[in-house]
Structure formats: C-alpha cells, structure tokens
Scaffold this motif. Structure first.
Motif, PDB file in Angstrom:
ATOM      1  N   MET A  36       0.825  -1.137   0.161  1.00  0.00           N
ATOM      2  CA  MET A  36      -0.072   0.169   0.176  1.00  0.00           C
ATOM      3  C   MET A  36       0.664   1.212  -0.022  1.00  0.00           C
ATOM      4  SD  MET A  36      -3.069   1.061   2.468  1.00  0.00           S
ATOM      5  CE  MET A  36      -2.048   1.386   3.908  1.00  0.00           C
ATOM      6  N   ILE A  37       0.407   2.540  -0.486  1.00  0.00           N
ATOM      7  CA  ILE A  37       1.099   3.950  -0.429  1.00  0.00           C
ATOM      8  C   ILE A  37       0.573   4.500   0.678  1.00  0.00           C
ATOM      9  CG2 ILE A  37       1.604   5.710  -1.942  1.00  0.00           C
ATOM     10  CD1 ILE A  37       0.819   4.133  -4.220  1.00  0.00           C
ATOM     11  N   VAL A  38       1.328   4.896   1.451  1.00  0.00           N
ATOM     12  CA  VAL A  38       0.691   6.133   2.441  1.00  0.00           C
ATOM     13  C   VAL A  38       1.579   7.450   2.090  1.00  0.00           C
ATOM     14  CG1 VAL A  38       0.365   4.001   4.244  1.00  0.00           C
ATOM     15  CG2 VAL A  38       2.740   5.194   3.953  1.00  0.00           C
ATOM     16  N   ASP A  39       0.999   8.276   2.906  1.00  0.00           N
ATOM     17  CA  ASP A  39       1.508   9.770   2.972  1.00  0.00           C
ATOM     18  C   ASP A  39       2.591   9.915   4.403  1.00  0.00           C
ATOM     19  OD1 ASP A  39      -0.102  10.126   5.212  1.00  0.00           O
ATOM     20  OD2 ASP A  39      -1.487  11.422   3.917  1.00  0.00           O
ATOM     21  N   ASP A  40       2.890  11.118   4.496  1.00  0.00           N
ATOM     22  CA  ASP A  40       3.940  11.233   5.579  1.00  0.00           C
ATOM     23  C   ASP A  40       3.321  11.266   6.962  1.00  0.00           C
ATOM     24  OD1 ASP A  40       2.384  13.832   5.257  1.00  0.00           O
ATOM     25  OD2 ASP A  40       4.333  15.140   4.775  1.00  0.00           O
ATOM     26  N   GLU A  41       1.777  11.053   7.087  1.00  0.00           N
ATOM     27  CA  GLU A  41       1.257  10.962   8.091  1.00  0.00           C
ATOM     28  C   GLU A  41       0.788   9.462   8.376  1.00  0.00           C
ATOM     29  OE1 GLU A  41      -2.089  13.647   8.324  1.00  0.00           O
ATOM     30  OE2 GLU A  41      -0.847  15.206   8.880  1.00  0.00           O
ATOM     31  N   ARG A  42       1.321   8.605   7.411  1.00  0.00           N
ATOM     32  CA  ARG A  42       1.084   7.184   7.212  1.00  0.00           C
ATOM     33  C   ARG A  42      -0.348   6.916   7.081  1.00  0.00           C
ATOM     34  NH1 ARG A  42       5.041   5.265  12.364  1.00  0.00           N
ATOM     35  NH2 ARG A  42       6.818   6.104  11.637  1.00  0.00           N
ATOM     36  N   VAL A  86       0.265   2.176  10.104  1.00  0.00           N
ATOM     37  CA  VAL A  86      -0.446   2.676   9.166  1.00  0.00           C
ATOM     38  C   VAL A  86      -1.942   2.602   9.098  1.00  0.00           C
ATOM     39  CG1 VAL A  86       1.666   2.224   7.647  1.00  0.00           C
ATOM     40  CG2 VAL A  86      -0.243   0.697   7.300  1.00  0.00           C
ATOM     41  N   LEU A  87      -2.488   3.669   8.575  1.00  0.00           N
ATOM     42  CA  LEU A  87      -4.009   3.753   8.571  1.00  0.00           C
ATOM     43  C   LEU A  87      -4.808   3.435   7.265  1.00  0.00           C
ATOM     44  CD1 LEU A  87      -6.315   4.773  10.497  1.00  0.00           C
ATOM     45  CD2 LEU A  87      -6.145   6.687   9.401  1.00  0.00           C
ATOM     46  N   LEU A 106       8.184   7.117  -6.447  1.00  0.00           N
ATOM     47  CA  LEU A 106       6.700   7.456  -6.430  1.00  0.00           C
ATOM     48  C   LEU A 106       6.448   8.734  -5.981  1.00  0.00           C
ATOM     49  CD1 LEU A 106       4.046   5.736  -7.265  1.00  0.00           C
ATOM     50  CD2 LEU A 106       4.279   4.814  -4.946  1.00  0.00           C
ATOM     51  N   SER A 107       7.142   9.256  -5.115  1.00  0.00           N
ATOM     52  CA  SER A 107       6.860  10.604  -4.424  1.00  0.00           C
ATOM     53  C   SER A 107       6.956  11.593  -5.519  1.00  0.00           C
ATOM     54  CB  SER A 107       8.025  10.795  -3.174  1.00  0.00           C
ATOM     55  OG  SER A 107       7.633   9.867  -2.139  1.00  0.00           O
ATOM     56  N   ARG A 108       8.162  11.397  -6.321  1.00  0.00           N
ATOM     57  CA  ARG A 108       8.307  12.425  -7.424  1.00  0.00           C
ATOM     58  C   ARG A 108       7.175  12.225  -8.336  1.00  0.00           C
ATOM     59  NH1 ARG A 108      13.575  10.311  -6.621  1.00  0.00           N
ATOM     60  NH2 ARG A 108      13.717   8.721  -8.380  1.00  0.00           N
ATOM     61  N   SER A 115       5.047   6.819   0.708  1.00  0.00           N
ATOM     62  CA  SER A 115       6.016   5.625   1.058  1.00  0.00           C
ATOM     63  C   SER A 115       5.089   4.324   0.932  1.00  0.00           C
ATOM     64  CB  SER A 115       6.345   5.490   2.446  1.00  0.00           C
ATOM     65  OG  SER A 115       7.224   6.606   2.850  1.00  0.00           O
ATOM     66  N   LEU A 116       5.901   3.342   0.284  1.00  0.00           N
ATOM     67  CA  LEU A 116       5.394   2.047  -0.081  1.00  0.00           C
ATOM     68  C   LEU A 116       5.501   1.096   1.247  1.00  0.00           C
ATOM     69  CD1 LEU A 116       6.756   1.633  -3.526  1.00  0.00           C
ATOM     70  CD2 LEU A 116       4.216   1.117  -2.871  1.00  0.00           C
TER      71      LEU A 116
END
Length: 264
Positions: A36-42, A86-87, A106-108, A115-116
């Motif tokens: 899964m992909i998560v943002d900087d807040e997970r 992670v949520l 993937l961030s770019r 993050s994966l």
C-alpha cells in the motif's frame, strides 16, 4: 455460469494484473493488496486523490512485485525490517516499510512525499466484524478479500452510457459470466471448483470508477458513477458488484463453473 476473468492488485490503487488463475490464502487472492502507499502521516493514498496512480503498472516476478512508474522506470518492491503503524480507512495496522528507492521515485511521480509499505503475515487486520462474525483477516483491500462482478451487469450499464467502460474500472477479483444482469444482488454464496465464497455485502462505489485505467485521468464525458446513482442507489450506497469472503485456501481458474445459492 463460469469464471470469465480474474484479477489481482499487488499494490493498493495501482494497476491490476489479469491472470488465468490464482491461489488463495488467509488474506484472499495470494499477494492481493499486501502493499500500500501511505503519506507522511502514514495514512493510505489512493486514486481517489491521485488518479494518476492508475498509470503505475504492476508485474509479478515470481513472488516479487515489480512496479513501473512513468518517467522513473522499474522498481522491485522489497520490505525492510522497520515496523510502523499505518492507517487504512479506520484501521491502524502493523506494516513493514519498503526500501526507499521505489518510494522516492513514486514521491516524485505523485509530487508529494509517499512511502510503500507491506503487510506481513504477522499483521492481522480483521474484516468488518459487523458483517462477519468469524475472526477473518484481510490485507489492504477496502474491507473484504474478494470483489465479485458480473459481465451482464456491466453490459447493462453500458447501454446507458454514451461511451462504454471496461470492467477494469471496478477493480474486481472475480468476474462471472452467464448470469443475468444484477443477479448478483440475490447471491448468498458461490461455489467455484472446490472453493466456496460467502457473499457478505454489496460493494458501494466511489469516484475511482470515473478514472480511466489506461490514462489515469478522470473522464468528464464518461459518468458510470452518476449513471449508476440513478438506479443502483441503496442504503449501502451506489452499488456495483459484491464483496465476499472464502471458506478456505484453494485455487480458482478462469473457465471454471460457478454455482450459486440465492436469497429469496
């Protein structure tokens, strides 16, 4: 009735892979949505806010997942030993961080830090206890291990659209043919070979159905969700397909006969 097609989605919200068969384990189709992909807040990231993720292709190299990010290239996904929470929807789940190279690329592509992450066997996310009494698990799928759809229902929907859409927009695992349109509303369970699936609930649809899976763009001229809302809105939401759980591990193949138990 028989199995028309099968799909797995190694990474939640990236492109799926059409396969001729898949094994099932405790999580559902083997390898399905374990990444899964998560943002900087997970918190989980999907095509709902980043439709361009539809353009990131996934492949299987044995047990290894490989993603192809436009403009960045191919990356094999490898989990580290770094644990984090992670949520996904309302569930905080134990996961393992992926190695940074793929996540940085993937961030770019997404133009934001992402993050994966991987769900290991030691992590347990329970399916909705309000729907399933048994203590059953699911990976990073929205709520249940399987989504089952019906080719006749898509054909009926397409008679109402100016531009027909593909089944890929609805991201099923199992596509059945040989039933009448919307027969799946009355299914209680399916037998596919030696596999038995219990139908848990109708699947309510979201804006991801408006994303063209080939381009990663939302189609202003194609409105499957709006059209469905005119005649497929229920207390569960706007419905297309059925969520299901399975009784035990097994193997499901394209072309296998499907038998159905129906509700009254």
């Amino acid at each position: 009735m028989k199995v028309h097609s099968l799909f797995v989605y190694p990474v939640k919200s990236l492109s799926g892979i059409e396969v001729t068969s898949f094994h099932t384990d405790d999580f559902g189709p083997v390898g399905d949505r374990r990444w899964m992909i998560v943002d900087d807040e997970r918190r989980f990231v999907t095509q709902r806010e980043h439709p361009e993720l539809a353009r990131v292709e996934t492949q299987l190299d044995g047990d290894r997942v490989v993603i192809n990010i436009p403009g960045e290239g191919e990356f094999g996904l490898t989990a580290s030993n770094d644990e984090l929470r992670v949520l996904v929807w309302r569930d905080w789940v134990k996961a393992l961080a992926g190695l940074r190279e793929a996540s940085d690329a993937l961030s770019r592509f997404c133009r934001k830090p992402v993050s994966l992450v991987f769900m290991p066997d030691s992590s347990f996310r329970r399916v909705d206890a309000g729907r399933v009494d048994e203590y059953r698990r699911v990976g990073f799928a929205d709520g249940f291990p399987f989504l089952v759809t019906n080719t006749a229902s898509l054909a009926e929907l397409n008679t109402r659209l100016e531009v027909p859409v593909e089944m890929r927009r609805f991201r099923p695992n199992i596509v059945v043919e040989g039933a009448d349109a919307w027969d799946e509303d009355h299914w209680q369970s399916l037998s596919i070979g030696n596999n038995r699936l219990s139908i848990v609930k109708p699947c309510s649809r979201c804006v991801m159905t408006t994303v063209d899976p080939s381009t990663g763009l939302k189609d202003a001229a194609v409105q499957p969700l709006r059209t469905l809302s005119r005649y497929r809105r229920t207390g569960e939401g706007v419905i297309f397909g059925q969520n299901a759980i399975h009784e035990s591990p097994g193997l499901i193949r394209v072309g296998e006969p499907v038998t159905v138990n129906q509700s009254e």
